[in-house]
Scaffold this active site. Structure first.
Site, PDB file in Angstrom:
ATOM      1  N   ARG A  59       9.428  -5.257  -8.172  1.00  0.00           N
ATOM      2  CA  ARG A  59       8.414  -4.698  -7.951  1.00  0.00           C
ATOM      3  C   ARG A  59       7.606  -5.362  -9.157  1.00  0.00           C
ATOM      4  NH1 ARG A  59       6.483  -1.073  -5.463  1.00  0.00           N
ATOM      5  NH2 ARG A  59       7.777   0.763  -5.486  1.00  0.00           N
ATOM      6  N   ARG A  82      11.343 -10.301   1.557  1.00  0.00           N
ATOM      7  CA  ARG A  82      11.347 -10.036   0.204  1.00  0.00           C
ATOM      8  C   ARG A  82      12.836  -9.785  -0.419  1.00  0.00           C
ATOM      9  NH1 ARG A  82       7.845  -4.533  -1.450  1.00  0.00           N
ATOM     10  NH2 ARG A  82       9.429  -3.409  -0.098  1.00  0.00           N
ATOM     11  N   HIS A 132       1.840 -10.329  -1.476  1.00  0.00           N
ATOM     12  CA  HIS A 132       1.921  -8.369  -1.995  1.00  0.00           C
ATOM     13  C   HIS A 132       1.626  -8.881  -3.674  1.00  0.00           C
ATOM     14  CE1 HIS A 132       2.123  -4.629  -3.053  1.00  0.00           C
ATOM     15  NE2 HIS A 132       1.931  -4.366  -1.958  1.00  0.00           N
ATOM     16  N   ASP A 176      -6.214   2.426  -1.462  1.00  0.00           N
ATOM     17  CA  ASP A 176      -4.752   1.980  -0.801  1.00  0.00           C
ATOM     18  C   ASP A 176      -5.276   1.591   0.696  1.00  0.00           C
ATOM     19  OD1 ASP A 176      -1.154   2.355   0.562  1.00  0.00           O
ATOM     20  OD2 ASP A 176      -2.263   0.501   0.876  1.00  0.00           O
ATOM     21  N   GLU A 236      -3.852  -8.433  -1.959  1.00  0.00           N
ATOM     22  CA  GLU A 236      -2.831  -8.994  -0.807  1.00  0.00           C
ATOM     23  C   GLU A 236      -3.361  -9.681  -0.393  1.00  0.00           C
ATOM     24  OE1 GLU A 236      -0.583  -5.647   0.268  1.00  0.00           O
ATOM     25  OE2 GLU A 236      -0.761  -4.452  -2.137  1.00  0.00           O
TER      26      GLU A 236
HETATM   27  O1  TA6 Z   1      -0.280  -3.090  -0.030  1.00  0.00           O
HETATM   28  C1  TA6 Z   1       0.224  -1.566   0.193  1.00  0.00           C
HETATM   29  C2  TA6 Z   1       1.820  -1.502   0.204  1.00  0.00           C
HETATM   30  O2  TA6 Z   1       1.533  -0.492   1.368  1.00  0.00           O
HETATM   31  C3  TA6 Z   1       1.373   1.151  -0.599  1.00  0.00           C
HETATM   32  O3  TA6 Z   1       0.889   1.876   1.130  1.00  0.00           O
HETATM   33  C4  TA6 Z   1       2.066   1.304  -1.198  1.00  0.00           C
HETATM   34  O4  TA6 Z   1       4.109   1.189  -0.151  1.00  0.00           O
HETATM   35  C5  TA6 Z   1       2.310  -0.689  -1.779  1.00  0.00           C
HETATM   36  O5  TA6 Z   1       2.733  -1.142  -0.331  1.00  0.00           O
HETATM   37  C6  TA6 Z   1       3.820  -1.227  -1.922  1.00  0.00           C
HETATM   38  O6  TA6 Z   1       5.114  -0.815  -1.231  1.00  0.00           O
HETATM   39  P1  TA6 Z   1       6.979  -1.001  -1.530  1.00  0.00           P
HETATM   40  O7  TA6 Z   1       7.598  -0.753  -0.043  1.00  0.00           O
HETATM   41  O8  TA6 Z   1       7.151  -2.301  -2.660  1.00  0.00           O
HETATM   42  O9  TA6 Z   1       7.262  -0.174  -2.256  1.00  0.00           O
END
Ligand code: TA6
Length: 299
Positions: A76, A99, A167, A212, A271
Site C-alpha cells: 500500500r 503487482r 498507480h 476517484d 496514476e
Molecule cells: O486508482 C484508484 C483506485 O482504483 C481506487 O478506486 C481504489 O480502489 C484504489 O485504486 C486502490 O486500489 P487497491 O486495489 O490497491 O486497494
C-alpha cells in the site's frame, strides 16, 4: 540476474552510487539503489518501487505505515504496477496480478549521467482470459525517477487486450491544501457514488472529499502543487492516454485495513497508464511501452 549474480555485482559497485539486494519489510527482497543525488528501493514483488528520495528532501513516494509486506499481497504505497487490468474483477485480484508476483531482476546499469537503471522481467502464461505476454520494467534512479513498462504480446494468433497503469502514491504535506494542474477540459469518469461522465472545469483540482477520477484521452503533463512542502511534483508521460487522481478521504481511509485512518491527509495518487476507455489492443508479437518521468520543481 540471480541474487547470486547480484551479490557478485554488488562487489563491483559503480564509481558513483551503489546497488544492494537486501531484505525489506516482512523479509521481502528489495533492490536498494543509491546515487550521488538520490536513493530508491524496489521490491522484487511486483517490481514495486516503494521509495524514492532526493537527498536533503522529503521522500517523493507515500508508503502507508500499515502496509502489509507479504507474498502475493499488494503493498500500500509507492508505485503499484497495474497489469493486465485496472480495478476490481470478479473472483480475481484487483488491479491484475503483476503487482503481486515476484519479478526477476534482469539488469543493473550505471548510466553516463550518474543515474542507475535497474530492470525486471515477468513472464505471464495464458491465464484469466489473457494470452501469454512478457513484461519488462526499467527504473532509472537519478535526479528524477523514470519508469518504462514494456509489454510484448507473445501469442501467435490472438490480440492482447489489456490495461496498464503506474498507480503512484505521492507524499504531500496536507491533501486539503494541494492543487493538481494539467487536466482542465479533460473528460473523466467520476467513480465516487457510481460512475458519472464529467468534464474537468478546474485549472487547479483541489481535494475536500473522496476523489476517484479516471481522466481519459489525455497525454498531458500533470503537476501536484504542494504549498506545505514548498514543491511541485511533475508527472510526465509517454504512450499514456489515462490519468487517474485518487484520494480516499475519511470513510474510505477507515475502510482500508492497510491504510491509516488519518493517512489520507498526507498523500495523493496521480496514476499514469491506459485504462477504461483507453485500454490497449496489442497484435501478436507487438510491443507497447508506457513511459513515466517523476521529478520535482521548486515553487
Ligand atoms: O486508482 C484508484 C483506485 O482504483 C481506487 O478506486 C481504489 O480502489 C484504489 O485504486 C486502490 O486500489 P487497491 O486495489 O490497491 O486497494
Amino acid at each position: 540476474m540471480t541474487t547470486e549474480q547480484l551479490s557478485d555485482w554488488s562487489k563491483r559497485q559503480p564509481a558513483s552510487g551503489a546497488v544492494h539486494l537486501v531484505k525489506g519489510h516482512g523479509g521481502l527482497p528489495l533492490v536498494r539503489v543509491e546515487t550521488a543525488t538520490s536513493t530508491a528501493e524496489i521490491y522484487l514483488q511486483g517490481a514495486h518501487v516503494s521509495h524514492f528520495q532526493i537527498k536533503g528532501q522529503e521522500p517523493m513516494l507515500f508508503m502507508s505505515g500499515k502496509s502489509r509486506f507479504e507474498p502475493n499481497i499488494p503493498i500500500r504505497g509507492g508505485i503499484p504496477l497495474i497489469l493486465p487490468w485496472f480495478g476490481p474483477r470478479e473472483g480475481l485480484a484487483a488491479h491484475g496480478w503483476a503487482r503481486n508476483k515476484a519479478w526477476d531482476l534482469q539488469t543493473i546499469t550505471p548510466e553516463q549521467d550518474g543515474s542507475i537503471s535497474v530492470s525486471f522481467v515477468l513472464e505471464s502464461p495464458g491465464i484469466s482470459g489473457f494470452g501469454p505476454f512478457k513484461s519488462e520494467y526499467a527504473v532509472n534512479v537519478g535526479t528524477a525517477l523514470s519508469l518504462e513498462l514494456r509489454v510484448t504480446n507473445q501469442a501467435t494468433d490472438q490480440d492482447l487486450v489489456f490495461e496498464n497503469c503506474l498507480h503512484t502514491y505521492f507524499v504531500v504535506k496536507e491533501a486539503a491544501d494541494l492543487a493538481v494542474a494539467g487536466l482542465k477540459g479533460t473528460r473523466y469518469l467520476d467513480k465516487v457514488g457510481g460512475i458519472t461522465e464529467r468534464t474537468e472545469t478546474a485549472e487547479f483540482i483541489t481535494i475536500s472529499s473522496e476523489v476517484d477520477r479516471v481522466y481519459y484521452d489525455t497525454a498531458a503533463r500533470v503537476e501536484i502543487i504542494d504549498p506545505g512542502l514548498k514543491r511541485i511534483i511533475r508527472v510526465e508521460k509517454l504512450n499514456s492516454q489515462s490519468t487517474v487522481v485518487w484520494n480516499p478521504w475519511i470513510a474510505k481511509a477507515k475502510a482500508m485495513p492497510d491504510f491509516g485512518d488519518e493517512e489520507y491527509h498526507g498523500m495523493v495518487c496521480v496514476e499514469s497508464g491506459n485504462v477504461g476507455p483507453n485500454r490497449l489492443t496489442l497484435a501478436p508479437g507487438k510491443t507497447e511501452t508506457l513511459k513515466v518521468r517523476l521529478s520535482f520543481t521548486g515553487i
